[in-house]
Design an enzyme around this catalytic site. Structure first.
Site, mmCIF file in Angstrom:
data_model
loop_
_atom_site.group_PDB
_atom_site.id
_atom_site.type_symbol
_atom_site.label_atom_id
_atom_site.label_comp_id
_atom_site.label_asym_id
_atom_site.label_seq_id
_atom_site.Cartn_x
_atom_site.Cartn_y
_atom_site.Cartn_z
ATOM 1 N N ARG A 42 0.804 -1.222 0.000
ATOM 2 C CA ARG A 42 0.000 0.000 0.000
ATOM 3 C C ARG A 42 0.838 1.275 0.000
ATOM 4 O O ARG A 42 0.340 2.337 -0.324
ATOM 5 C CB ARG A 42 -0.917 0.006 1.226
ATOM 6 C CG ARG A 42 -2.129 -0.860 1.029
ATOM 7 C CD ARG A 42 -3.216 -0.517 1.997
ATOM 8 N NE ARG A 42 -2.790 -0.721 3.380
ATOM 9 C CZ ARG A 42 -3.614 -1.050 4.367
ATOM 10 N NH1 ARG A 42 -4.890 -1.208 4.105
ATOM 11 N NH2 ARG A 42 -3.172 -1.199 5.601
ATOM 12 N N LYS A 132 2.100 -17.883 9.217
ATOM 13 C CA LYS A 132 1.280 -18.189 10.389
ATOM 14 C C LYS A 132 0.694 -16.883 10.933
ATOM 15 O O LYS A 132 1.287 -15.831 10.707
ATOM 16 C CB LYS A 132 2.114 -18.881 11.453
ATOM 17 C CG LYS A 132 3.142 -17.966 12.109
ATOM 18 C CD LYS A 132 3.658 -18.519 13.405
ATOM 19 C CE LYS A 132 4.331 -17.407 14.171
ATOM 20 N NZ LYS A 132 4.935 -17.735 15.391
ATOM 21 N N HIS A 162 8.863 -20.840 10.194
ATOM 22 C CA HIS A 162 10.259 -20.460 9.958
ATOM 23 C C HIS A 162 11.173 -20.786 11.131
ATOM 24 O O HIS A 162 12.375 -20.706 11.022
ATOM 25 C CB HIS A 162 10.359 -18.980 9.604
ATOM 26 C CG HIS A 162 10.220 -18.068 10.775
ATOM 27 N ND1 HIS A 162 9.013 -17.682 11.263
ATOM 28 C CD2 HIS A 162 11.151 -17.482 11.555
ATOM 29 C CE1 HIS A 162 9.201 -16.887 12.297
ATOM 30 N NE2 HIS A 162 10.489 -16.747 12.507
ATOM 31 N N GLU A 200 11.493 -16.559 25.827
ATOM 32 C CA GLU A 200 12.276 -15.465 25.255
ATOM 33 C C GLU A 200 12.321 -14.295 26.214
ATOM 34 O O GLU A 200 11.397 -14.083 26.999
ATOM 35 C CB GLU A 200 11.774 -15.043 23.873
ATOM 36 C CG GLU A 200 10.312 -14.819 23.747
ATOM 37 C CD GLU A 200 9.881 -14.482 22.320
ATOM 38 O OE1 GLU A 200 10.720 -14.153 21.480
ATOM 39 O OE2 GLU A 200 8.676 -14.540 22.075
ATOM 40 N N HIS A 224 4.721 -23.624 16.337
ATOM 41 C CA HIS A 224 6.102 -24.079 16.462
ATOM 42 C C HIS A 224 6.270 -25.270 17.418
ATOM 43 O O HIS A 224 6.864 -26.294 17.060
ATOM 44 C CB HIS A 224 6.928 -22.886 16.931
ATOM 45 C CG HIS A 224 8.326 -23.206 17.263
ATOM 46 N ND1 HIS A 224 9.157 -23.861 16.393
ATOM 47 C CD2 HIS A 224 9.069 -22.944 18.354
ATOM 48 C CE1 HIS A 224 10.337 -23.995 16.950
ATOM 49 N NE2 HIS A 224 10.309 -23.456 18.148
ATOM 50 N N LYS A 323 7.070 -14.835 27.118
ATOM 51 C CA LYS A 323 7.832 -13.615 26.820
ATOM 52 C C LYS A 323 8.291 -12.961 28.119
ATOM 53 O O LYS A 323 7.733 -13.224 29.188
ATOM 54 C CB LYS A 323 6.935 -12.621 26.076
ATOM 55 C CG LYS A 323 6.765 -12.921 24.600
ATOM 56 C CD LYS A 323 6.053 -11.756 23.927
ATOM 57 C CE LYS A 323 5.901 -11.979 22.442
ATOM 58 N NZ LYS A 323 7.150 -11.980 21.697
HETATM 59 P P1 NDP Z 1 2.013 -6.101 9.009
HETATM 60 O O1 NDP Z 1 0.856 -5.790 9.858
HETATM 61 O O2 NDP Z 1 3.250 -5.249 9.106
HETATM 62 O O3 NDP Z 1 1.472 -6.079 7.515
HETATM 63 C C1 NDP Z 1 2.255 -6.420 6.406
HETATM 64 C C2 NDP Z 1 1.995 -5.506 5.266
HETATM 65 O O4 NDP Z 1 0.709 -5.773 4.707
HETATM 66 C C3 NDP Z 1 2.025 -4.017 5.606
HETATM 67 O O5 NDP Z 1 2.984 -3.389 4.795
HETATM 68 C C4 NDP Z 1 0.629 -3.571 5.265
HETATM 69 O O6 NDP Z 1 0.590 -2.277 4.723
HETATM 70 C C5 NDP Z 1 0.246 -4.546 4.196
HETATM 71 N N1 NDP Z 1 -1.194 -4.558 3.926
HETATM 72 C C6 NDP Z 1 -2.219 -4.687 4.796
HETATM 73 N N2 NDP Z 1 -3.388 -4.645 4.134
HETATM 74 C C7 NDP Z 1 -3.094 -4.472 2.836
HETATM 75 C C8 NDP Z 1 -3.864 -4.348 1.651
HETATM 76 N N3 NDP Z 1 -5.200 -4.387 1.651
HETATM 77 N N4 NDP Z 1 -3.202 -4.179 0.497
HETATM 78 C C9 NDP Z 1 -1.856 -4.130 0.463
HETATM 79 N N5 NDP Z 1 -1.076 -4.249 1.528
HETATM 80 C C10 NDP Z 1 -1.690 -4.415 2.692
HETATM 81 O O7 NDP Z 1 2.377 -7.614 9.229
HETATM 82 P P2 NDP Z 1 3.794 -8.332 9.379
HETATM 83 O O8 NDP Z 1 4.695 -7.905 8.291
HETATM 84 O O9 NDP Z 1 4.266 -8.200 10.778
HETATM 85 O O10 NDP Z 1 3.373 -9.865 9.217
HETATM 86 C C11 NDP Z 1 2.869 -10.420 8.033
HETATM 87 C C12 NDP Z 1 2.506 -11.867 8.258
HETATM 88 O O11 NDP Z 1 3.642 -12.576 8.736
HETATM 89 C C13 NDP Z 1 1.441 -12.081 9.323
HETATM 90 O O12 NDP Z 1 0.666 -13.174 8.954
HETATM 91 C C14 NDP Z 1 2.235 -12.397 10.572
HETATM 92 O O13 NDP Z 1 1.510 -13.168 11.484
HETATM 93 C C15 NDP Z 1 3.371 -13.192 9.979
HETATM 94 N N6 NDP Z 1 4.591 -13.168 10.778
HETATM 95 C C16 NDP Z 1 5.209 -11.998 11.081
HETATM 96 C C17 NDP Z 1 6.371 -11.996 11.812
HETATM 97 C C18 NDP Z 1 7.074 -10.724 12.140
HETATM 98 O O14 NDP Z 1 8.052 -10.793 12.895
HETATM 99 N N7 NDP Z 1 6.639 -9.591 11.624
HETATM 100 C C19 NDP Z 1 6.965 -13.255 12.315
HETATM 101 C C20 NDP Z 1 6.248 -14.433 11.907
HETATM 102 C C21 NDP Z 1 5.116 -14.372 11.173
HETATM 103 P P3 NDP Z 1 0.412 -0.983 5.656
HETATM 104 O O15 NDP Z 1 1.759 -0.805 6.281
HETATM 105 O O16 NDP Z 1 0.046 0.062 4.709
HETATM 106 O O17 NDP Z 1 -0.665 -1.309 6.647
#
Ligand code: NDP
Length: 459
Positions: A42, A132, A162, A200, A224, A323
């Site tokens: 986005r 996940k 992962h 952790e 996990h 945690k």
């Molecule tokens: P975020 O909440 O940071 O979202 C990821 C991205 O998705 C953001 O850039 C967000 O954009 C974008 N997004 C949301 N809605 C839309 C849309 N309609 N169109 C386009 N882009 C969109 O999540 P994470 O990156 O933290 O995590 C992603 C996945 O990975 C989840 O399922 C999470 O559970 C999993 N995960 C994450 C970990 C982590 O450490 N982050 C570890 C393990 C798993 P915007 O910024 O504009 O909202």
């Protein structure tokens, strides 16, 4: 063969902090060639802004070389709302060669995207990588499996765990099934209990938006810890081919349930109060930014499970995750039964022998009772230690390697994802009904105190 990695949610935390560094490591090691990287998100970025993001993530793992530069210089970014059909079509049109779609999105958005993709259809051979949590309960995980089955065949779906890299999986399988000595005592006749611990010292780290809706049980144990349990408890597969390994895991998970089917007694939950970890002052969990105290989310969860097979009958598997604990501790501990008789004349026996398998870094130790250096009739505790070889790739590098090579060994199969929810659902329900108190522990303490295991006959 040329491939395109399309990252949906390219500007998010997961993509920048874990996924792209993993890709960098894989590319630097020559693990994938001829790759086009397309980001969709986005943020109103252009290609250059995206390339800067990719370059920063690659630099975090010192990834360099010809493949790395080629992917970086060819990387494309398209601003897109992933839930809008036209935007998804534009992203799909950018592909060259086989398509791999990584859903680095909040789970609900990923499901919406899949629904839209089901209306569009995907090119043959497309592989889907799902993060996940996979669903929010057994029914939603099964529904998501059905939705994915409308998009691609099951063997083209990669559900990511992962935490378990290939090196760790192979280390456990090698240790168990390439040594007669250990495997022959890993059963109910010799084992008193098994602990799977994921402690952790990190606290919320700004991830309330996700964690406050998940909690320790869903975030760690449902995914996990149960995968680790499966590897420790499964029967030997005939080969290391994905189907054999995943069949063995599925079988043992189907036999796993809460001890005595009594989650009110055999689960506990807690959340951290203000305290100090690693010299840092931490506020109470409920005072962290973005936390809604009324959700009563746990930051510590512990459950005793039974694996109802001949091999493991009545051996408690205690799994826990928490945690803001004093230190990172990620290990499985097999506690053996006491010897049937310690010869009269040998003194000082106070603890049974234990096998410890540490994860990340992978290491092994065996705590045994031997005759002490001073008085040889007095037993002493001694630890034999060994380090496993480290994995060559960052965790997401291993995940991506499996996807690009079409090897799903590391990913969670659809039926297994449902099974893992089936195992924890009675606990979630008991907690919803408030049958288990929500305890508190000061951040930096060892958690909510000791918790005795079920008593077993003959131990
Ligand atoms: P975020 O909440 O940071 O979202 C990821 C991205 O998705 C953001 O850039 C967000 O954009 C974008 N997004 C949301 N809605 C839309 C849309 N309609 N169109 C386009 N882009 C969109 O999540 P994470 O990156 O933290 O995590 C992603 C996945 O990975 C989840 O399922 C999470 O559970 C999993 N995960 C994450 C970990 C982590 O450490 N982050 C570890 C393990 C798993 P915007 O910024 O504009 O909202």
């Amino acid at each position: 063969m040329q491939q395109t990695l399309l990252i949906l949610g390219a500007s998010g935390d997961l993509a920048g902090r874990l996924l792209l560094p993993g890709l960098g490591g894989l590319l630097a090691g020559g693990g994938v060639k001829d790759l086009l990287l397309v980001g969709g998100g986005r943020h109103s970025w252009d290609d250059n802004r995206w390339r800067k993001q990719v370059a920063d993530s690659f630099a975090a793992v010192d990834a360099g070389g010809r493949q790395v530069d080629a992917v970086l210089n060819g990387a494309r970014y398209l601003e897109a709302d992933i839930t809008v059909e036209g935007d998804l079509r534009r992203l799909l049109d950018a592909r060259q060669g086989r398509l791999v779609i990584f859903f680095a999105l909040p789970p609900a958005v990923a499901v919406q995207a899949c629904r839209v993709l089901a209306g569009i259809g995907l090119p043959d051979g497309t592989r889907l990588v799902m993060e996940k949590p996979f669903g929010t309960d057994a029914a939603s995980a099964a529904a998501l499996n059905d939705l994915l089955a409308r998009l691609v065949p099951e063997d083209q779906v990669y559900r990511v765990d992962h935490y378990l890299g290939m090196a760790t999986v192979l280390n456990i399988l090698g240790l168990r099934f390439a040594n007669r000595m250990l495997e022959s005592v890993l059963n109910a006749e010799h084992v008193q209990s098994v602990d799977i611990v994921f402690d952790e010292s990190l606290a919320l780290e700004g991830r309330a938006g996700y964690y406050d809706r998940a909690g320790a049980l869903v975030d760690m144990i449902q995914s996990h810890s149960l995968q680790v349990l499966a590897l420790l408890a499964m029967e030997a597969p005939s080969t290391l081919e994905a189907r054999d390994v995943r069949d063995s895991k599925a079988l043992v998970l189907r036999a796993t349930r809460v001890w005595d089917d009594d989650p009110a007694t055999w689960s506990r939950r807690a959340r951290y109060a203000a305290g100090q970890v690693d010299g840092r002052r931490l506020p109470s969990y409920v005072d962290e930014d973005g936390v809604d105290p009324d959700r009563r989310t746990e930051t510590f969860a512990e459950v005793v499970l039974a694996v109802n097979t001949w091999r493991w009958a009545r051996v408690p598997f205690r799994v826990r995750a928490g945690k803001a604990l004093p230190a990172l501790r990620k290990e499985a501990v097999v506690t053996f039964k006491q010897p049937p008789w310690v010869p009269t004349g040998l003194t000082g026996y106070d603890r049974p022998d234990q096998l410890r398998i540490g994860f990340a870094p992978d290491r092994l130790s065996l705590d045994v009772n031997i005759n002490g250096p001073a008085d040889p009739s007095v037993l002493d505790r001694m630890t034999l230690k060994a380090a496993f070889g480290p994995g060559q790739l960052p965790p997401y590098g291993e995940v991506l390697r499996g996807v690009f090579e079409g090897d799903p060994t590391l990913s969670v199969r659809g039926d297994t994802a449902v099974e893992c929810w089936r195992i924890v659902e009675p606990v979630l329900e008991a907690w919803r009904q408030d049958e288990v108190p929500l305890q508190e522990y000061p951040a930096g303490s060892t958690g909510p105190g000791d918790w005795p295991l079920p008593r077993r006959q003959g131990s």
